[in-house]
Design a protein around this motif. Sequence first.
Motif, short mmCIF file in Angstrom:
data_model
loop_
_atom_site.label_atom_id
_atom_site.label_comp_id
_atom_site.label_asym_id
_atom_site.label_seq_id
_atom_site.Cartn_x
_atom_site.Cartn_y
_atom_site.Cartn_z
N LYS A 46 -1.24 4.25 9.95
CA LYS A 46 -1.45 4.37 8.51
C LYS A 46 -1.53 2.98 7.90
N LYS A 47 -2.35 2.88 6.85
CA LYS A 47 -2.37 1.66 6.05
C LYS A 47 -1.58 1.93 4.78
N LEU A 48 -0.59 1.09 4.54
CA LEU A 48 0.31 1.29 3.41
C LEU A 48 -0.20 0.55 2.18
N VAL A 52 -1.20 5.81 0.65
CA VAL A 52 -1.21 5.72 2.10
C VAL A 52 -2.48 6.36 2.63
N TYR A 89 0.24 -2.29 7.80
CA TYR A 89 -0.04 -1.11 8.62
C TYR A 89 1.24 -0.64 9.31
#
Length: 280
Positions: A46-48, A52, A89
Motif C-alpha cells: 500500500k502507498k500511504l 491509502v 509505502y
Amino acid sequence: MQQEHHKAYGSSAPKGHQVVTAIEYQEVILACKYAKKTMSSRLEWKKLGRSVSFVYYQQSLQGDFKYRAEMIDFSIRIKNVTRNDAGKYRCEISAPSKKGQNLEEDTVTLEVLVAPAVPSCNVPSSALSGTVVELRCHDKEGNPAPEYTWFKDGVNLLENPRRGPQSSNSSYTMNTKSGTLQFNTVSKLDSGEYFCEAHNSVGRRRCHAKRMQVDDLNIRGIIAAVVGVAFVISVCGLGVCYAQRKGYFSKETSFQRSNSASKATTMSENDFKHTKSFII
C-alpha cells in the motif's frame, strides 16, 4: 468495485522503517524484508498518505505499476520511477500460525531525486551607472533544491567577489541559495552577457545568456536640455514684453472697445426705429 480489506487476527510484528533514494527515470527496489515465503502467505503493498491506495493486491500490481513494475518475491522493482512515486509505502504479510493469523509489516519511504530544469533568468537589458541592480535565477523542479551560480561572458562569478581577479572592478553580492546576483553600485565595467546555472546532486542546467548594458548618466545632455528650456522661456518672455511696449495688446483692447460701442449704437438706432413705427 471496492477492494476488500483482509483482517488478520493474531500477532503483529512491524519490522522497522527503510529510506530508499532513487533518481528519476531510473529503477528502484522497494524491499519487503520477510524471513521466509510460504504458499499460504498473503502479501499486500500500500502507498500511504492522505488516502491509502493499493500497489499490490490479490496477487496483482495495481494502477500504472502494472506496466512499469514487477514483483521479486515480496519486493517491488519499479523500472521507471517518477517524482510522483515519492512517498511512504507499507508491505503487509499475513500467514497462518499456531496462534492464529500472523501479520508482519515493513515500511519504506521512497525519495526521488530530480535534476533541475532550465532555470528562469531575469537580467535587465540596460541600467544606469551607480544604481542598484538585481539579477534573479530560479528553478521549480529540482530535488533536492538546487544551488545557483552566475556567469559573466562565460566566466564563473565567485560567491565572494574579493577573491576573484575582477574584485577591483565590481561590487556585487551573490546568494547561491536564492539565485540572486545584486550589484550594489553597478558600473560600465559590469556590462556583459550573463547566464545562470542551477545544479544539485543529480544534474545541472543553464539558462540562455542575456546582455546587460550599463551606461553613465548623461549629465551634459541634461544640462543642455535645461539650458534649452530656459532659453525658450526667456525668448517667450521677451516677446511678450516687446508686444506690450509696442501696444499690440492695448490696440486690440481699443479695437474691442470700439467694436462694442458700435454694436451698442446700432442696437439703440434699431430700438428707436421700432418705437417710432409702433407709435405711427
